[in-house]
Structures are given as C-alpha cells and as structure tokens.
Design a protein around this motif. Structure first.
Motif, PDB file in Angstrom:
ATOM      1  N   VAL A 258      33.628  10.534 -62.005  1.00 37.43           N
ATOM      2  CA  VAL A 258      33.781   9.262 -62.707  1.00 37.43           C
ATOM      3  C   VAL A 258      32.408   8.735 -63.120  1.00 37.43           C
ATOM      4  O   VAL A 258      31.466   8.730 -62.324  1.00 37.43           O
ATOM      5  N   THR A 259      32.285   8.316 -64.384  1.00 37.33           N
ATOM      6  CA  THR A 259      30.981   7.851 -64.905  1.00 37.33           C
ATOM      7  C   THR A 259      30.976   6.387 -65.329  1.00 37.33           C
ATOM      8  O   THR A 259      29.936   5.874 -65.739  1.00 37.33           O
ATOM      9  N   ALA A 260      32.146   5.736 -65.262  1.00 37.66           N
ATOM     10  CA  ALA A 260      32.208   4.342 -65.707  1.00 37.66           C
ATOM     11  C   ALA A 260      33.400   3.657 -65.051  1.00 37.66           C
ATOM     12  O   ALA A 260      34.333   4.322 -64.583  1.00 37.66           O
ATOM     13  N   ALA A 261      33.353   2.329 -65.032  1.00 36.37           N
ATOM     14  CA  ALA A 261      34.468   1.586 -64.439  1.00 36.37           C
ATOM     15  C   ALA A 261      34.616   0.223 -65.092  1.00 36.37           C
ATOM     16  O   ALA A 261      33.624  -0.446 -65.417  1.00 36.37           O
ATOM     17  N   VAL A 262      35.863  -0.165 -65.271  1.00 34.17           N
ATOM     18  CA  VAL A 262      36.214  -1.544 -65.637  1.00 34.17           C
ATOM     19  C   VAL A 262      36.619  -2.228 -64.339  1.00 34.17           C
ATOM     20  O   VAL A 262      37.502  -1.744 -63.627  1.00 34.17           O
ATOM     21  N   CYS A 263      35.977  -3.337 -64.015  1.00 39.40           N
ATOM     22  CA  CYS A 263      36.292  -4.065 -62.789  1.00 39.40           C
ATOM     23  C   CYS A 263      37.146  -5.282 -63.092  1.00 39.40           C
ATOM     24  O   CYS A 263      36.904  -5.998 -64.073  1.00 39.40           O
ATOM     25  N   TYR A 264      38.124  -5.511 -62.255  1.00 37.65           N
ATOM     26  CA  TYR A 264      39.069  -6.610 -62.451  1.00 37.65           C
ATOM     27  C   TYR A 264      38.388  -7.967 -62.451  1.00 37.65           C
ATOM     28  O   TYR A 264      38.803  -8.885 -63.150  1.00 37.65           O
ATOM     29  N   GLN A 265      37.314  -8.104 -61.674  1.00 36.85           N
ATOM     30  CA  GLN A 265      36.571  -9.365 -61.602  1.00 36.85           C
ATOM     31  C   GLN A 265      35.084  -9.075 -61.473  1.00 36.85           C
ATOM     32  O   GLN A 265      34.681  -8.009 -60.992  1.00 36.85           O
TER      33      GLN A 265
ATOM     34  N   LEU B 288      26.277  -2.520 -55.670  1.00 35.28           N
ATOM     35  CA  LEU B 288      25.606  -2.184 -54.415  1.00 35.28           C
ATOM     36  C   LEU B 288      25.953  -0.770 -53.981  1.00 35.28           C
ATOM     37  O   LEU B 288      25.079  -0.009 -53.538  1.00 35.28           O
ATOM     38  N   ALA B 289      27.235  -0.403 -54.125  1.00 32.59           N
ATOM     39  CA  ALA B 289      27.660   0.952 -53.764  1.00 32.59           C
ATOM     40  C   ALA B 289      26.965   1.996 -54.632  1.00 32.59           C
ATOM     41  O   ALA B 289      26.543   3.052 -54.150  1.00 32.59           O
ATOM     42  N   LEU B 290      26.832   1.717 -55.913  1.00 35.11           N
ATOM     43  CA  LEU B 290      26.168   2.644 -56.827  1.00 35.11           C
ATOM     44  C   LEU B 290      24.694   2.813 -56.461  1.00 35.11           C
ATOM     45  O   LEU B 290      24.166   3.941 -56.473  1.00 35.11           O
ATOM     46  N   ARG B 291      24.032   1.726 -56.106  1.00 33.56           N
ATOM     47  CA  ARG B 291      22.621   1.809 -55.717  1.00 33.56           C
ATOM     48  C   ARG B 291      22.452   2.631 -54.444  1.00 33.56           C
ATOM     49  O   ARG B 291      21.513   3.418 -54.319  1.00 33.56           O
ATOM     50  N   LYS B 292      23.352   2.426 -53.494  1.00 31.82           N
ATOM     51  CA  LYS B 292      23.266   3.161 -52.229  1.00 31.82           C
ATOM     52  C   LYS B 292      23.429   4.662 -52.443  1.00 31.82           C
ATOM     53  O   LYS B 292      22.871   5.469 -51.688  1.00 31.82           O
ATOM     54  N   ARG B 293      24.175   5.037 -53.432  1.00 33.45           N
ATOM     55  CA  ARG B 293      24.378   6.463 -53.728  1.00 33.45           C
ATOM     56  C   ARG B 293      23.411   6.949 -54.811  1.00 33.45           C
ATOM     57  O   ARG B 293      23.583   8.041 -55.350  1.00 33.45           O
ATOM     58  N   GLU B 294      22.445   6.101 -55.132  1.00 34.12           N
ATOM     59  CA  GLU B 294      21.394   6.437 -56.092  1.00 34.12           C
ATOM     60  C   GLU B 294      21.959   6.829 -57.452  1.00 34.12           C
ATOM     61  O   GLU B 294      21.437   7.728 -58.120  1.00 34.12           O
ATOM     62  N   ARG B 295      23.020   6.121 -57.836  1.00 33.57           N
ATOM     63  CA  ARG B 295      23.552   6.266 -59.193  1.00 33.57           C
ATOM     64  C   ARG B 295      22.934   5.151 -60.024  1.00 33.57           C
ATOM     65  O   ARG B 295      23.166   3.962 -59.765  1.00 33.57           O
ATOM     66  N   MET B 296      22.137   5.491 -61.001  1.00 31.16           N
ATOM     67  CA  MET B 296      21.423   4.508 -61.806  1.00 31.16           C
ATOM     68  C   MET B 296      22.391   3.782 -62.732  1.00 31.16           C
ATOM     69  O   MET B 296      22.974   4.384 -63.640  1.00 31.16           O
ATOM     70  N   ILE B 297      22.565   2.472 -62.502  1.00 32.49           N
ATOM     71  CA  ILE B 297      23.489   1.668 -63.307  1.00 32.49           C
ATOM     72  C   ILE B 297      22.925   1.502 -64.718  1.00 32.49           C
ATOM     73  O   ILE B 297      21.786   1.077 -64.891  1.00 32.49           O
ATOM     74  N   GLY B 298      23.710   1.865 -65.697  1.00 29.39           N
ATOM     75  CA  GLY B 298      23.259   1.813 -67.083  1.00 29.39           C
ATOM     76  C   GLY B 298      22.768   3.161 -67.580  1.00 29.39           C
ATOM     77  O   GLY B 298      22.610   3.358 -68.788  1.00 29.39           O
ATOM     78  N   ARG B 299      22.530   4.105 -66.662  1.00 34.98           N
ATOM     79  CA  ARG B 299      22.109   5.441 -67.063  1.00 34.98           C
ATOM     80  C   ARG B 299      23.087   6.487 -66.525  1.00 34.98           C
ATOM     81  O   ARG B 299      23.670   7.251 -67.289  1.00 34.98           O
ATOM     82  N   ASP B 300      23.294   6.498 -65.173  1.00 37.99           N
ATOM     83  CA  ASP B 300      24.227   7.449 -64.557  1.00 37.99           C
ATOM     84  C   ASP B 300      25.647   6.904 -64.492  1.00 37.99           C
ATOM     85  O   ASP B 300      26.593   7.667 -64.303  1.00 37.99           O
ATOM     86  N   PHE B 301      25.760   5.607 -64.607  1.00 37.29           N
ATOM     87  CA  PHE B 301      27.085   4.988 -64.446  1.00 37.29           C
ATOM     88  C   PHE B 301      27.108   3.679 -65.236  1.00 37.29           C
ATOM     89  O   PHE B 301      26.140   2.913 -65.218  1.00 37.29           O
ATOM     90  N   ALA B 302      28.220   3.451 -65.948  1.00 41.91           N
ATOM     91  CA  ALA B 302      28.389   2.225 -66.745  1.00 41.91           C
ATOM     92  C   ALA B 302      29.439   1.338 -66.093  1.00 41.91           C
ATOM     93  O   ALA B 302      30.468   1.811 -65.626  1.00 41.91           O
ATOM     94  N   LEU B 303      29.167   0.037 -66.087  1.00 45.14           N
ATOM     95  CA  LEU B 303      30.022  -0.897 -65.364  1.00 45.14           C
ATOM     96  C   LEU B 303      30.295  -2.141 -66.222  1.00 45.14           C
ATOM     97  O   LEU B 303      29.384  -2.696 -66.831  1.00 45.14           O
ATOM     98  N   VAL B 304      31.572  -2.550 -66.257  1.00 45.13           N
ATOM     99  CA  VAL B 304      31.958  -3.773 -66.972  1.00 45.13           C
ATOM    100  C   VAL B 304      32.750  -4.658 -66.018  1.00 45.13           C
ATOM    101  O   VAL B 304      33.657  -4.190 -65.334  1.00 45.13           O
ATOM    102  N   GLY B 305      32.400  -5.940 -65.979  1.00 39.20           N
ATOM    103  CA  GLY B 305      33.120  -6.898 -65.158  1.00 39.20           C
ATOM    104  C   GLY B 305      34.083  -7.732 -65.983  1.00 39.20           C
ATOM    105  O   GLY B 305      34.359  -7.436 -67.146  1.00 39.20           O
ATOM    106  N   PHE B 306      34.583  -8.797 -65.364  1.00 37.30           N
ATOM    107  CA  PHE B 306      35.551  -9.659 -66.031  1.00 37.30           C
ATOM    108  C   PHE B 306      35.401 -11.070 -65.466  1.00 37.30           C
ATOM    109  O   PHE B 306      35.532 -11.255 -64.270  1.00 37.30           O
ATOM    110  N   ASP B 307      35.105 -12.040 -66.297  1.00 33.42           N
ATOM    111  CA  ASP B 307      35.014 -13.474 -65.978  1.00 33.42           C
ATOM    112  C   ASP B 307      33.740 -14.110 -66.525  1.00 33.42           C
ATOM    113  O   ASP B 307      33.729 -15.267 -66.879  1.00 33.42           O
ATOM    114  N   ASP B 308      32.620 -13.358 -66.528  1.00 35.72           N
ATOM    115  CA  ASP B 308      31.325 -13.878 -66.981  1.00 35.72           C
ATOM    116  C   ASP B 308      30.861 -15.067 -66.137  1.00 35.72           C
ATOM    117  O   ASP B 308      30.518 -16.123 -66.661  1.00 35.72           O
ATOM    118  N   ILE B 309      30.835 -14.876 -64.816  1.00 35.17           N
ATOM    119  CA  ILE B 309      30.277 -15.905 -63.947  1.00 35.17           C
ATOM    120  C   ILE B 309      28.759 -15.931 -64.133  1.00 35.17           C
ATOM    121  O   ILE B 309      28.160 -14.943 -64.571  1.00 35.17           O
TER     122      ILE B 309
END
Length: 336
Positions: A241-248, A257-278
């Motif tokens: 898995v290389t990307a995720a849509v998060c419910y919130q 935090l989980a991605l950092r612990k596994r040394e997956r570079m956010i924005g390079r090794d893995f793409a992440l989108v949230g929901f709510d814009d807090i």
C-alpha cells in the motif's frame, strides 16, 4: 445573591416597574436619560437579573444546548466556534455536553434542557440513538437541529457536508498522482458518514478500473492512537500500500506517526489525505492534504436554522449540505 428587585429600583427612581423591566430587556421606547438612570441605579443598588425566574415567567430561556458525541475531536471545537458566535450575536448562551456515544447520557441531557426551558438544541447524535429519542423531541416541541451525522427519517433540519463527494476528491487526487494501492482508514462500521465516505472512495477506484481491496479498508476510532495502531497493522500486513484516505484528520495524524516509525517518508514513499481540515493539519510536517468541510460554517448555518425555528418557522425540515473542497498540501508529495 442580591435581594434587590425590579420594584426596589422603580421605587428608588420614582418610575414604574414596567419602565425598569423594559430597560433591562432593551425593549420598548425608553429615553436615553431614563435608561442611564436605571443602569446607574442597578449598579448602585447591586441588582442581579434573575434568569431562572425569567425562564419560568416566559416558559423559555436564553439557553441553547449543544450535544456532541466527542468533544475531544478538534473538528467539533471549530464547529462549536461557529455556532457559539451565532448564538452570542442574538443574546443566547450555549451550553455544551458530551454524550461519549452514550444514548443514556444524551437522554439525560435532553431532559435537563427541557427542565430548564431551553430555547432549543443542536445535536450530533450518539451511535446508536433509538428513534424514540427523536420522536420524544418532536412531542416536546423543542426546536432542534441535527449536525454532521444525518439521521434517516428524523423530521429535523440537518446541516452537514457531502461525505461522498469529499472522499471522491481525496481518492481522485491520489489516483491522479499515480497511486493504485490506496487504503481507507478510520470510522466505525456502523457510521452512516463512514459509509458515505467509503462509497466515494470505492466509486473512484472502480471508475479507474481498480477493484477495491477489502483488506485495505480498516475501521478505527477517532483518535491519534487508533490511527497509529491501524496504520501500523496495515503496513505490517500490506506493505504494498502506497497511499491512504483517512476518515478523519485525527486518524491521519496518528497514521503519520506510524509511517515515521517505519521510516516511510510521507509525501515521497507514502501519500496521505485526511478529512475535516482541522487547524493542526496546516502545522504538522509535512502539512496534511485534507478535505475541508468548513466546520465553522456548519456551526454558523446550524445556528441560523435554529434561530428560525425558535422564531416560529414551521416549514418542513430541510437538509443543508455544504460542498467540501480539497486542500492540497505536502503529505502527498505534490502541490498540483
């Protein structure tokens, strides 16, 4: 508490109690000179307005209840700001309670509001809430607005966002960046909002010829901790898995935090989108791409509808769906 009464002020000034009362309520035609005399006497004599007595006389109050299922979620803090400002602009006081997804606590709060002659209430209903709760609200004729969580067949105004479209925007963005192994993380399986967001995610995958993989669709609670645990489990079992849509957003922040612990570079090794814009999503590193649902505007619009109902508007219940927008930041590795 002061024992000074309206009658005492009237006798002190040699005017009628009606004049004092109208000055206190800012009603009627009172000259500025008289108004200033009354206000000065109130200060000198130590008069305190008895709101409880006024509630009993008027069979209503300036109290409005806001019942949320999770006051720890920053999204609801933003929504509360919008609602609170609208209430304060009309001299209404907002009283906040947290059901913690308990129908029993929710019922006690509603009973308490009625005992205090509340002017109305705004509710993000607990899961599950029996339909008898809403039937009771109708019988008691308490002006009520539902927010965020839509309740099927409940005859109340609703203010929320287009969850299906919002999730479509998030998924389309990841697909446009070339991702094909896209997970969906968060939300409770019983949630209508989650079903709507999950539907938007799956529809976009199918539109692009990708069969949704149920193993990549994981529910979890609305917290950073659960977001971290769920993302950790996903990466351990499905490293492809290389990307995720998060419910919130709160789930996405935990997933980071989980991605950092596994040394997956956010924005390079893995793409992440949230929901709510807090607010925090713009401050983390990298800043989180998210779906904005205008939380403060939801609160403000709910306030507007409630004020209309308090004023006597008896039109059929309506739904106000605010369109979501995608806020692109660095967590997907592109500003495009």
């Amino acid at each position: 508490m002061s024992n000074v009464t309206v009658a005492d002020i009237a006798r002190h000034l040699g005017i009628s109690t009606a004049t004092v009362s109208m000055t206190l309520r800012n009603k009627g035609r009172i000259s500025e000179q008289t108004r200033q005399r009354v206000l000065k006497a109130i200060d000198e004599l130590g008069y305190v307005y008895n709101q409880t007595a006024a509630n009993l006389r008027n069979k209503s109050s300036n109290l409005v209840g806001l019942l949320l299922h999770d006051i720890t979620n920053p999204f609801y803090a933003e929504m509360t700001v919008g609602l609170s400002r609208e209430m304060e602009a009309h001299d209404l006081m907002l009283f906040l309670a947290n059901s913690e997804e308990s129908a029993e606590r929710q019922q006690r709060f509603m009973d308490s509001l009625q005992r205090n002659n509340a002017a109305g209430m705004v509710i993000c209903a607990a899961q599950p809430t029996p339909h008898s709760f809403f039937d009771s609200l109708l019988r008691r004729r308490i002006p009520t607005i539902l927010v965020v969580r839509q309740v099927p067949d409940a005859a109340f105004d609703f203010v929320g966002t287009d969850n299906f479209l919002g999730s479509q925007l998030a998924t389309e963005h990841l697909l446009r960046l070339g991702h094909r192994h896209i997970a969906f993380i968060g939300g409770q399986a019983s949630s209508i909002s989650r079903s709507q967001r999950l539907g938007g995610y799956m529809s976009k995958l199918i539109e692009h010829g990708i069969a949704p993989n149920q193993a990549w669709i994981l529910p979890c609670g609305a917290s950073r901790n659960e977001g971290t645990q769920t993302m950790t489990a996903l990466l351990e079992q499905h490293p492809e898995v290389t990307a995720a849509v998060c419910y919130q957003d709160v789930v996405a922040l935990g997933a980071m935090l989980a991605l950092r612990k596994r040394e997956r570079m956010i924005g390079r090794d893995f793409a992440l989108v949230g929901f709510d814009d807090i607010p925090e999503t713009a401050l983390v590193e990298p800043a989180l791409t998210t779906v904005s649902v205008a939380a403060q505007e939801i609160g403000r619009k709910a306030g507007e509808l409630l004020l209309e109902r308090i004023a006597g508007n008896d039109e059929p219940a309506k739904s106000l769906i605010l369109p979501p927008t995608l806020v692109v930041r660095q967590s997907c590795g592109s500003q495009a």
